[in-house]
Design a protein around this motif. Sequence first.
Motif, PDB file in Angstrom:
ATOM      1  N   LEU A   1      32.372  44.164  51.036  1.00  0.00           N
ATOM      2  CA  LEU A   1      31.584  43.581  49.233  1.00  0.00           C
ATOM      3  C   LEU A   1      31.655  41.952  49.414  1.00  0.00           C
ATOM      4  N   ASP A   2      32.520  40.991  49.987  1.00  0.00           N
ATOM      5  CA  ASP A   2      31.533  39.932  49.952  1.00  0.00           C
ATOM      6  C   ASP A   2      30.359  39.026  51.092  1.00  0.00           C
ATOM      7  N   ASN A   3      29.326  38.984  50.295  1.00  0.00           N
ATOM      8  CA  ASN A   3      28.146  38.629  51.428  1.00  0.00           C
ATOM      9  C   ASN A   3      27.702  39.997  51.288  1.00  0.00           C
ATOM     10  N   THR A   4      28.645  40.553  51.162  1.00  0.00           N
ATOM     11  CA  THR A   4      27.433  42.363  51.335  1.00  0.00           C
ATOM     12  C   THR A   4      27.179  42.631  49.974  1.00  0.00           C
ATOM     13  N   LEU A   5      27.748  43.181  48.990  1.00  0.00           N
ATOM     14  CA  LEU A   5      27.160  43.728  47.835  1.00  0.00           C
ATOM     15  C   LEU A   5      27.173  42.761  47.054  1.00  0.00           C
ATOM     16  N   LEU A   6      27.791  41.548  47.087  1.00  0.00           N
ATOM     17  CA  LEU A   6      27.899  40.085  46.611  1.00  0.00           C
ATOM     18  C   LEU A   6      26.961  39.384  47.118  1.00  0.00           C
TER      19      LEU A   6
ATOM     20  N   ALA B   1      34.596  31.332  45.984  1.00  0.00           N
ATOM     21  CA  ALA B   1      33.755  31.694  44.775  1.00  0.00           C
ATOM     22  C   ALA B   1      35.320  30.959  43.878  1.00  0.00           C
ATOM     23  N   TRP B   2      36.370  31.595  44.169  1.00  0.00           N
ATOM     24  CA  TRP B   2      37.119  31.953  42.781  1.00  0.00           C
ATOM     25  C   TRP B   2      37.881  30.858  43.422  1.00  0.00           C
ATOM     26  N   GLY B   3      37.910  30.185  44.372  1.00  0.00           N
ATOM     27  CA  GLY B   3      38.500  28.522  44.660  1.00  0.00           C
ATOM     28  C   GLY B   3      37.470  27.830  43.887  1.00  0.00           C
ATOM     29  N   GLU B   4      36.435  27.281  44.139  1.00  0.00           N
ATOM     30  CA  GLU B   4      35.445  26.618  43.140  1.00  0.00           C
ATOM     31  C   GLU B   4      35.569  26.767  42.369  1.00  0.00           C
ATOM     32  N   PHE B   5      35.733  27.766  41.113  1.00  0.00           N
ATOM     33  CA  PHE B   5      35.569  28.074  40.036  1.00  0.00           C
ATOM     34  C   PHE B   5      37.260  27.294  39.026  1.00  0.00           C
ATOM     35  N   LEU B   6      38.472  27.653  40.105  1.00  0.00           N
ATOM     36  CA  LEU B   6      39.668  26.884  40.080  1.00  0.00           C
ATOM     37  C   LEU B   6      39.754  25.321  39.905  1.00  0.00           C
ATOM     38  N   CYS B   7      38.792  24.771  41.152  1.00  0.00           N
ATOM     39  CA  CYS B   7      38.846  24.082  41.136  1.00  0.00           C
ATOM     40  C   CYS B   7      38.122  22.883  40.025  1.00  0.00           C
ATOM     41  N   GLU B   8      36.486  23.971  38.960  1.00  0.00           N
ATOM     42  CA  GLU B   8      36.171  23.396  37.924  1.00  0.00           C
ATOM     43  C   GLU B   8      36.712  23.347  36.796  1.00  0.00           C
TER      44      GLU B   8
ATOM     45  N   LYS C   1      25.962  36.838  38.389  1.00  0.00           N
ATOM     46  CA  LYS C   1      24.909  36.427  39.160  1.00  0.00           C
ATOM     47  C   LYS C   1      24.982  36.246  40.413  1.00  0.00           C
ATOM     48  N   MET C   2      26.325  37.059  41.000  1.00  0.00           N
ATOM     49  CA  MET C   2      26.762  37.573  42.556  1.00  0.00           C
ATOM     50  C   MET C   2      26.309  38.420  43.034  1.00  0.00           C
TER      51      MET C   2
ATOM     52  N   GLY D   1      22.506  46.482  45.873  1.00  0.00           N
ATOM     53  CA  GLY D   1      23.563  46.212  46.611  1.00  0.00           C
ATOM     54  C   GLY D   1      24.607  47.307  44.900  1.00  0.00           C
ATOM     55  N   LYS D   2      23.815  47.416  44.035  1.00  0.00           N
ATOM     56  CA  LYS D   2      24.284  48.384  42.647  1.00  0.00           C
ATOM     57  C   LYS D   2      23.621  49.528  42.679  1.00  0.00           C
ATOM     58  N   ASP D   3      22.450  49.434  42.914  1.00  0.00           N
ATOM     59  CA  ASP D   3      21.647  50.848  43.464  1.00  0.00           C
ATOM     60  C   ASP D   3      22.009  51.524  44.361  1.00  0.00           C
ATOM     61  N   LEU D   4      22.540  51.121  45.493  1.00  0.00           N
ATOM     62  CA  LEU D   4      23.038  51.507  46.842  1.00  0.00           C
ATOM     63  C   LEU D   4      24.055  52.270  47.137  1.00  0.00           C
ATOM     64  N   VAL D   5      25.433  51.763  46.147  1.00  0.00           N
ATOM     65  CA  VAL D   5      26.507  52.797  45.333  1.00  0.00           C
ATOM     66  C   VAL D   5      26.482  53.325  44.424  1.00  0.00           C
ATOM     67  N   ARG D   6      25.300  53.420  44.105  1.00  0.00           N
ATOM     68  CA  ARG D   6      25.368  54.568  42.929  1.00  0.00           C
ATOM     69  C   ARG D   6      24.387  55.493  43.424  1.00  0.00           C
TER      70      ARG D   6
END
Length: 221
Positions: free
Chosen positions: A8-13, A20-27, A87-88, A93-98
């Motif tokens: 998932l991370d840095n592949t499909l996203l 990003a979740w950690g950054e979001f919790l900080c924000e 946004k990520m 990636g969506k097309d490849l999965v589909r």
Amino acid sequence: MKLALFDLDNTLLHGDSDHAWGEFLCERGAVDAAEYQARNNEFFEHYKAGTLDNAAFLRFVLAPLAAIPRAELDKLHEDFMQTRISKMMLAKGKDLVRRHIEDGELVAIVTATNAFVTGPIARAFGVSHLIATVPAQEHGRFTGEVRGTPAFKEGKLIRVEAWLESMALNWDSFEESWFYSDSLNDLPMLKHVTHPVAIDPDTTLHAHALAAEWPVMSLRG
């Protein structure tokens, strides 16, 4: 029968959902921003270098899940999906999965990031099977511990094999299998499938893919 597995991370996203979740919790002020941000970044650098102490990282990253009430966590994650993950998510990636789904293959996302963070993301990609690190729960509340084997490095292979076994399948059930990943940490899984594919790979994986004559692709741009 064919099998298609996706990191998932840095592949499909375009980015890392755990970081990003950690950054979001900080924000959002859900954690002590100064301390948490520094440790979050430190762990992320170790992950990219292939030197991550995964047990220490999981204690760190699962602690907020145990500290924050579940209803509040769910609301935070809805906001996270809308403001960060949407946004990520890579269109290619969506097309490849589909394409793999439409070809009638068994499709799963296999990620080291915990299932609370990644479950809604997998569903957003239209993927019903998720193999992720499982945060333990008691009475509907996270404990801060891990349930079973973390889906990291060789753990991904262990978890995929257990998932297949739960459906009375194994690797030999598939005439072809794919795994798409960006990371050197996924070499155990990449070496196990019939079609390993490096997606926007890190330096180490890129060199390995070239030497092994694996396909190298980009889903960005």
